[in-house]
Design a protein around this motif. Structure first.
Motif, mmCIF file in Angstrom:
data_model
loop_
_atom_site.group_PDB
_atom_site.id
_atom_site.type_symbol
_atom_site.label_atom_id
_atom_site.label_comp_id
_atom_site.label_asym_id
_atom_site.label_seq_id
_atom_site.Cartn_x
_atom_site.Cartn_y
_atom_site.Cartn_z
ATOM 1 N N VAL A 1 -0.793 3.171 -32.958
ATOM 2 C CA VAL A 1 -1.642 4.345 -33.159
ATOM 3 C C VAL A 1 -1.434 5.375 -32.058
ATOM 4 O O VAL A 1 -1.463 5.060 -30.871
ATOM 5 C CB VAL A 1 -3.125 3.942 -33.214
ATOM 6 N N SER A 2 -1.248 6.633 -32.455
ATOM 7 C CA SER A 2 -1.180 7.737 -31.500
ATOM 8 C C SER A 2 -2.538 8.427 -31.460
ATOM 9 O O SER A 2 -3.245 8.502 -32.456
ATOM 10 C CB SER A 2 -0.106 8.742 -31.902
ATOM 11 N N GLY B 1 -8.599 9.917 -26.033
ATOM 12 C CA GLY B 1 -8.665 8.698 -26.830
ATOM 13 C C GLY B 1 -8.077 7.515 -26.091
ATOM 14 O O GLY B 1 -8.570 6.379 -26.213
ATOM 15 N N LEU B 2 -7.004 7.751 -25.324
ATOM 16 C CA LEU B 2 -6.402 6.687 -24.536
ATOM 17 C C LEU B 2 -7.373 6.184 -23.468
ATOM 18 O O LEU B 2 -7.475 4.972 -23.235
ATOM 19 C CB LEU B 2 -5.109 7.185 -23.892
ATOM 20 N N VAL B 3 -8.093 7.092 -22.830
ATOM 21 C CA VAL B 3 -9.097 6.676 -21.848
ATOM 22 C C VAL B 3 -10.152 5.795 -22.512
ATOM 23 O O VAL B 3 -10.589 4.780 -21.944
ATOM 24 C CB VAL B 3 -9.747 7.901 -21.168
ATOM 25 N N GLN C 1 1.751 3.904 -18.774
ATOM 26 C CA GLN C 1 1.941 5.157 -19.499
ATOM 27 C C GLN C 1 3.376 5.241 -20.029
ATOM 28 O O GLN C 1 4.334 5.312 -19.270
ATOM 29 C CB GLN C 1 1.674 6.346 -18.576
ATOM 30 N N ARG C 2 3.507 5.216 -21.346
ATOM 31 C CA ARG C 2 4.805 5.388 -22.001
ATOM 32 C C ARG C 2 4.561 5.461 -23.499
ATOM 33 O O ARG C 2 3.461 5.200 -23.976
ATOM 34 C CB ARG C 2 5.771 4.241 -21.682
ATOM 35 N N ALA C 3 5.590 5.847 -24.246
ATOM 36 C CA ALA C 3 5.526 5.870 -25.719
ATOM 37 C C ALA C 3 4.310 6.654 -26.183
ATOM 38 O O ALA C 3 4.182 7.843 -25.895
ATOM 39 C CB ALA C 3 5.541 4.445 -26.265
ATOM 40 N N ASN C 4 3.391 5.996 -26.895
ATOM 41 C CA ASN C 4 2.226 6.686 -27.446
ATOM 42 C C ASN C 4 1.027 6.664 -26.507
ATOM 43 O O ASN C 4 -0.080 7.020 -26.905
ATOM 44 C CB ASN C 4 1.822 6.052 -28.792
ATOM 45 N N ALA C 5 1.229 6.256 -25.269
ATOM 46 C CA ALA C 5 0.152 6.245 -24.274
ATOM 47 C C ALA C 5 0.486 7.255 -23.187
ATOM 48 O O ALA C 5 1.183 6.934 -22.217
ATOM 49 C CB ALA C 5 -0.005 4.847 -23.685
ATOM 50 N N VAL C 6 0.030 8.480 -23.368
ATOM 51 C CA VAL C 6 0.353 9.567 -22.440
ATOM 52 C C VAL C 6 -0.932 10.180 -21.915
ATOM 53 O O VAL C 6 -1.779 10.634 -22.683
ATOM 54 C CB VAL C 6 1.217 10.645 -23.127
ATOM 55 N N LEU C 7 -1.050 10.194 -20.612
ATOM 56 C CA LEU C 7 -2.222 10.762 -19.939
ATOM 57 C C LEU C 7 -1.959 12.203 -19.537
ATOM 58 O O LEU C 7 -0.817 12.608 -19.340
ATOM 59 C CB LEU C 7 -2.553 9.940 -18.694
ATOM 60 N N GLY D 1 -4.810 1.662 -11.305
ATOM 61 C CA GLY D 1 -3.576 2.412 -11.155
ATOM 62 C C GLY D 1 -2.910 2.763 -12.467
ATOM 63 O O GLY D 1 -3.365 2.365 -13.546
ATOM 64 N N ILE D 2 -1.827 3.517 -12.355
ATOM 65 C CA ILE D 2 -1.016 3.946 -13.502
ATOM 66 C C ILE D 2 0.436 3.592 -13.210
ATOM 67 O O ILE D 2 0.956 3.904 -12.131
ATOM 68 C CB ILE D 2 -1.134 5.465 -13.729
ATOM 69 N N LYS D 3 1.060 2.951 -14.168
ATOM 70 C CA LYS D 3 2.498 2.701 -14.104
ATOM 71 C C LYS D 3 3.171 3.660 -15.069
ATOM 72 O O LYS D 3 2.808 3.723 -16.242
ATOM 73 C CB LYS D 3 2.807 1.252 -14.502
ATOM 74 N N ASP D 4 4.142 4.407 -14.569
ATOM 75 C CA ASP D 4 4.789 5.407 -15.421
ATOM 76 C C ASP D 4 6.097 4.894 -15.996
ATOM 77 O O ASP D 4 6.981 4.450 -15.260
ATOM 78 C CB ASP D 4 5.060 6.687 -14.643
ATOM 79 N N GLY D 5 6.236 4.973 -17.310
ATOM 80 C CA GLY D 5 7.473 4.609 -17.968
ATOM 81 C C GLY D 5 8.068 5.756 -18.759
ATOM 82 O O GLY D 5 8.946 5.541 -19.600
ATOM 83 N N ARG D 6 7.586 6.978 -18.524
ATOM 84 C CA ARG D 6 8.057 8.144 -19.273
ATOM 85 C C ARG D 6 9.223 8.842 -18.583
ATOM 86 O O ARG D 6 10.145 9.316 -19.224
ATOM 87 C CB ARG D 6 6.920 9.152 -19.457
ATOM 88 N N GLY D 7 9.159 8.974 -17.281
ATOM 89 C CA GLY D 7 10.235 9.623 -16.552
ATOM 90 C C GLY D 7 10.113 11.126 -16.429
ATOM 91 O O GLY D 7 11.059 11.791 -16.024
ATOM 92 N N ASP D 8 8.948 11.663 -16.767
ATOM 93 C CA ASP D 8 8.703 13.097 -16.599
ATOM 94 C C ASP D 8 8.095 13.295 -15.212
ATOM 95 O O ASP D 8 6.880 13.163 -15.027
ATOM 96 C CB ASP D 8 7.764 13.594 -17.700
#
Length: 307
Positions: free
Chosen positions: A108-109, A114-116, A134-140, A156-163
């Motif tokens: 689900v996106s 909504g993610l919070v 944070q990655r894929a459909n979980a973007v803060l 904490g937040i782990k980033d897997g997006r690379g932005d």
């Protein structure tokens, strides 16, 4: 629980008849602990969380806690839909895990708000510290990152997006929020082969990172980490050129190689970790041969640097 340093994400070994191989898992964990990471993140992405049954998941987490024996924290992956994530969180807590990595919600996106709400729903069901992946459909967004500070066991937040630009905005929003937990909140670089982006993330205040290479070439991974911390650019540049860049080029050939190629590397190191589970595909024989050559080249470069 704000983690610093190099983070281990162990594989989950399977037998040829498709059972979790806890004997090999114990050996794998001991090798990982010997490399002195800051924490073990078990049953996460590299550990094929989505391929595990709840019973297998419990066995994996319980075994990791027993083997770690307080030497370092054990963080367990959890995820799926909101209720499934709660169930996995409960299993992890009763199995003795020290924390949770909350993977993106299943399929689900939604919106950052909504993610919070999703994170809150899971956090209310456990007292374990939670790191949000944070990655894929979980973007803060920055407002959502700051909102997480009001959830006491979200750490904490782990980033897997690379932005990097977007991540800088999250870090800055949290650190300048004035919230009592603003400085203790952690940020982790969780990109595949995070060594490629470690310098960019360090520049924005994200110093901890996960290393899949630690699973099969801990000598290279730890040497690179030490060089990053000591600002030894001769070592980092050489290892990037001779090992990491060729490894990433091979990893990017096939979707899913971020796990399958790591398992192939672990087999080359003498660990009988077995196959990956569907929908992943095991590394092709020619790619395994290329991986072996890349590892050999990386170790030769490391030996020359140390000699």
């Amino acid at each position: 629980m704000r983690l610093h340093g190099l983070l281990s994400f162990p594989l989950t070994p399977f037998t040829e008849d498709d059972k979790v191989d806890l004997t090999v898992f114990v050996e794998h964990l001991e090798r990982q602990i010997a490399a002195q990471p800051t924490a073990l993140f078990v049953a996460c992405g590299t550990g094929e969380f989505t391929a595990l049954s709840t019973a297998e998941y419990e066995d994996v987490v319980t075994t990791a806690v027993r083997v770690a024996d307080g030497r370092l924290p054990v963080v367990a992956g959890c995820g799926g839909g909101p209720q499934a994530a709660r169930d996995f969180a409960s299993i992890a807590q009763r199995s003795g895990a020290n924390g949770l990595l909350l993977l993106p919600p299943y399929l689900v996106s939604s919106t950052p708000r909504g993610l919070v709400n999703h994170v809150r729903y899971v956090a209310e069901a456990t007292s374990l510290p939670i790191t949000v992946y944070q990655r894929a459909n979980a973007v803060l967004d920055p407002a959502a990152a700051v909102a997480l500070l009001d959830l006491p066991n979200v750490v904490g937040i782990k980033d897997g997006r690379g932005d990097v630009d977007a991540m800088l905005r999250l870090v800055t929003a949290v650190r300048t929020s004035g919230h009592p937990r603003a400085e203790s909140f952690g940020f982790l670089n969780g990109l595949p082969t995070a060594e490629m982006s470690v310098h960019a993330y360090e520049a924005i205040g994200v110093e901890s990172y996960s290393s899949a290479v630690l699973c099969f070439a801990p000598d290279i991974a730890t040497a690179f980490y030490r060089a990053v911390r000591s600002r030894d650019t001769a070592v980092t540049r050489t290892l990037l050129a001779e090992f990491y860049l060729p490894f990433v080029a091979l990893r990017d050939k096939v979707p899913g190689y971020a796990v399958a190629l790591v398992k192939a590397g672990a087999k080359l190191s003498g660990l009988a970790v077995g196959p990956v589970r569907p929908p992943l595909l095991d590394a092709a024989p020619e790619d395994v041969r290329e991986l072996a050559a890349i590892i050999e080249r990386g170790r030769a470069a490391l030996a020359a640097l140390e000699g």
